[in-house]
Design an enzyme around this catalytic site. Structure first.
Site, PDB file in Angstrom:
ATOM      1  N   SER A  49       0.632  -1.072  -0.024  1.00 15.65           N
ATOM      2  CA  SER A  49      -0.442  -0.193  -0.250  1.00 15.65           C
ATOM      3  C   SER A  49       0.590   1.265   0.124  1.00 15.65           C
ATOM      4  CB  SER A  49      -1.239   0.161   0.895  1.00 15.65           C
ATOM      5  OG  SER A  49      -1.803   1.151   1.248  1.00 15.65           O
ATOM      6  N   HIS A  74      -1.421  -0.995  -4.303  1.00 17.21           N
ATOM      7  CA  HIS A  74      -2.550  -1.493  -3.910  1.00 17.21           C
ATOM      8  C   HIS A  74      -3.063   0.696  -3.413  1.00 17.21           C
ATOM      9  CE1 HIS A  74      -6.165  -1.911  -1.652  1.00 17.21           C
ATOM     10  NE2 HIS A  74      -5.713  -0.867  -1.184  1.00 17.21           N
ATOM     11  N   ASP A  76      -4.659   3.583  -1.938  1.00 14.38           N
ATOM     12  CA  ASP A  76      -6.198   3.540  -1.742  1.00 14.38           C
ATOM     13  C   ASP A  76      -6.542   5.354  -1.983  1.00 14.38           C
ATOM     14  OD1 ASP A  76      -6.221   1.764   0.153  1.00 14.38           O
ATOM     15  OD2 ASP A  76      -4.571   2.433   1.008  1.00 14.38           O
ATOM     16  N   MET A  78      -8.971   8.572  -1.112  1.00 11.30           N
ATOM     17  CA  MET A  78     -10.377   8.612  -0.366  1.00 11.30           C
ATOM     18  C   MET A  78     -10.523   9.793  -0.336  1.00 11.30           C
ATOM     19  SD  MET A  78      -8.031   7.345   3.746  1.00 11.30           S
ATOM     20  CE  MET A  78      -6.930   5.952   2.953  1.00 11.30           C
ATOM     21  N   HIS A 121      -8.110   1.098  -4.559  1.00 13.16           N
ATOM     22  CA  HIS A 121      -8.856   1.384  -3.851  1.00 13.16           C
ATOM     23  C   HIS A 121      -9.503   2.107  -3.182  1.00 13.16           C
ATOM     24  CE1 HIS A 121      -9.718  -0.053   0.770  1.00 13.16           C
ATOM     25  NE2 HIS A 121     -11.282  -0.303  -0.534  1.00 13.16           N
ATOM     26  N   MET A 123     -12.320   4.653  -2.145  1.00  5.00           N
ATOM     27  CA  MET A 123     -12.945   5.052  -0.718  1.00  5.00           C
ATOM     28  C   MET A 123     -13.769   6.194  -1.121  1.00  5.00           C
ATOM     29  SD  MET A 123     -10.612   3.110   2.377  1.00  5.00           S
ATOM     30  CE  MET A 123      -8.960   3.080   1.165  1.00  5.00           C
ATOM     31  N   MET A 192     -12.298  -6.241   4.501  1.00  6.05           N
ATOM     32  CA  MET A 192     -11.406  -5.335   4.960  1.00  6.05           C
ATOM     33  C   MET A 192     -10.911  -5.892   6.764  1.00  6.05           C
ATOM     34  SD  MET A 192      -9.974  -2.673   3.102  1.00  6.05           S
ATOM     35  CE  MET A 192     -10.011  -1.994   4.441  1.00  6.05           C
ATOM     36  N   GLY A 197      -9.684   3.979   6.502  1.00 10.01           N
ATOM     37  CA  GLY A 197      -9.342   5.869   6.155  1.00 10.01           C
ATOM     38  C   GLY A 197      -8.402   5.555   6.722  1.00 10.01           C
ATOM     39  N   PHE A 198      -7.733   5.101   7.390  1.00 16.36           N
ATOM     40  CA  PHE A 198      -6.563   5.672   7.994  1.00 16.36           C
ATOM     41  C   PHE A 198      -5.268   4.397   8.507  1.00 16.36           C
ATOM     42  CE2 PHE A 198      -9.663   8.572   9.934  1.00 16.36           C
ATOM     43  CZ  PHE A 198      -8.477   9.678   9.166  1.00 16.36           C
ATOM     44  N   GLY A 199      -4.316   4.233   8.154  1.00 16.55           N
ATOM     45  CA  GLY A 199      -3.097   3.250   8.205  1.00 16.55           C
ATOM     46  C   GLY A 199      -2.989   2.735   9.075  1.00 16.55           C
ATOM     47  N   GLY A 200      -2.062   1.769   9.914  1.00 15.58           N
ATOM     48  CA  GLY A 200      -1.918   1.318  11.252  1.00 15.58           C
ATOM     49  C   GLY A 200      -2.529   0.911  12.838  1.00 15.58           C
ATOM     50  N   ASP A 226      -6.750  -6.441   3.541  1.00 10.70           N
ATOM     51  CA  ASP A 226      -6.334  -5.051   3.942  1.00 10.70           C
ATOM     52  C   ASP A 226      -6.605  -4.516   4.590  1.00 10.70           C
ATOM     53  OD1 ASP A 226      -5.614  -2.704   3.203  1.00 10.70           O
ATOM     54  OD2 ASP A 226      -6.296  -2.271   1.569  1.00 10.70           O
ATOM     55  N   GLY A 228      -3.745  -3.978   9.218  1.00  5.54           N
ATOM     56  CA  GLY A 228      -2.865  -4.839   9.601  1.00  5.54           C
ATOM     57  C   GLY A 228      -2.010  -5.766   9.031  1.00  5.54           C
ATOM     58  N   GLY A 248       1.111  -2.495   4.498  1.00  4.44           N
ATOM     59  CA  GLY A 248       1.385  -0.925   4.547  1.00  4.44           C
ATOM     60  C   GLY A 248       2.540  -1.297   4.918  1.00  4.44           C
ATOM     61  N   SER A 249       2.604  -0.284   5.827  1.00  7.87           N
ATOM     62  CA  SER A 249       3.686  -0.385   7.048  1.00  7.87           C
ATOM     63  C   SER A 249       4.703  -1.510   7.401  1.00  7.87           C
ATOM     64  CB  SER A 249       3.653   0.675   7.833  1.00  7.87           C
ATOM     65  OG  SER A 249       2.965  -0.397   9.205  1.00  7.87           O
TER      66      SER A 249
END
Length: 279
Positions: A49, A74, A76, A78, A121, A123, A192, A197-200, A226, A228, A248-249
């Site tokens: 991501s 990927h 995102d 938004m 993606h 959103m 999901m 809406g937010f990562g992490g 997608d 975590g 992602g991270s």
């Protein structure tokens, strides 16, 4: 007509001996397998991501992920309405396409993963509004949320007519049975594993029954997770039946993203192989 080797176009005669077909050997771990129905296959794919990357160096970050073995990218998108955050839109996708070329998959699957793709993606509150702009910008796959439209069938048709593959996503609060009527018309289902809406955010393990149900009911469907997802949660995703992994991270912020991508992919490949041998 017999169409093998130099026998091509030679008329078949009675009592012609049949040429035995060679049996293909199964590898211990393989990246592509025949799914339970027809000749369709689903494969292990990892898509970083890029929202987790250094956005001031986005083109270089995308290239870095591809060099490290990413199967697709990927993205995102938004709009600040469907989710409480704003990211980027089709102008940025068009710039990235010029920067990194036609191969990356800003969507889902490309020619049995020989070409990388980009996974959009979406959103957004009005996914119908952005189909043509995203297609013109170079997106390969368009993934919209079931919760964002009142006419999924019409939107699926429009996406296909625009030359893109179709992904359908559901939030944690949406039941998998609501997605089921459309599963035969899409290329990928996205479950999901965090609130979009937010990562992490922390991985939601209680979403895995949705993945398991989809895999049992639609065995050849690409199923993406997608939110975590990383080395600590990949085993649960793979065991449930997910074959497309957004991370992602865990990947982008790693000191060794190549190793992380390889780990995620190998775990999924082994799970696919085990599922194939068990049936």
């Amino acid at each position: 007509m017999i169409r093998n080797s130099w026998w091509r176009y030679v008329p078949m005669v009675r009592n012609t001996p049949k040429i035995p077909k060679k049996k293909k050997k199964k590898t211990e771990v393989c990246s592509r397998l025949e799914a339970e129905s027809g000749s369709m296959v689903y494969t292990a794919k990892v898509g970083p991501s890029i929202l987790s990357s250094d956005l001031s160096q986005l083109g270089r970050e995308c290239e870095r992920m591809m060099e490290c073995g990413a199967d697709y990218l990927h993205l995102d998108v938004m709009d600040g309405h469907f989710v409480p955050n704003i990211t980027f839109g089709h102008p940025m996708v068009e710039c990235l396409r010029r920067c990194i070329g036609p191969d990356p998959f800003f969507g889902l699957e490309a020619l049995l993963t020989l070409c990388r793709i980009t996974d959009m993606h979406m959103m957004v509150s009005r996914p119908e509004q952005w189909v043509k702009p995203m297609a013109a910008a170079g997106a390969n796959q368009y993934t919209f949320h079931l919760e964002a439209t009142t006419n999924p069938g019409s939107l699926i048709k429009e996406i296909r007519e625009s030359g893109m593959k179709v992904g359908l996503a559901i939030k944690p609060g949406t039941t998998v049975e609501e997605l089921a009527p459309w599963a035969g018309q899409i290329d990928m289902a996205l479950v999901m594993t965090v609130e979009p809406g937010f990562g992490g955010q922390k991985f939601m393990e209680d979403m895995m029954p949705k993945v398991s149900w989809l895999r049992s009911q639609f065995p050849s469907l690409d199923i993406e997770v997608d939110g975590g997802v990383g080395p600590d949660s990949i085993y649960r995703c793979a065991e449930a039946g997910a074959n497309m992994i957004v991370s992602g991270s865990a990947v982008v912020s790693s000191d060794d993203p190549r190793s992380v991508i390889a780990l995620l992919k190998n775990v999924v490949m082994e799970a696919i192989q085990k599922r194939s041998l068990d049936r």
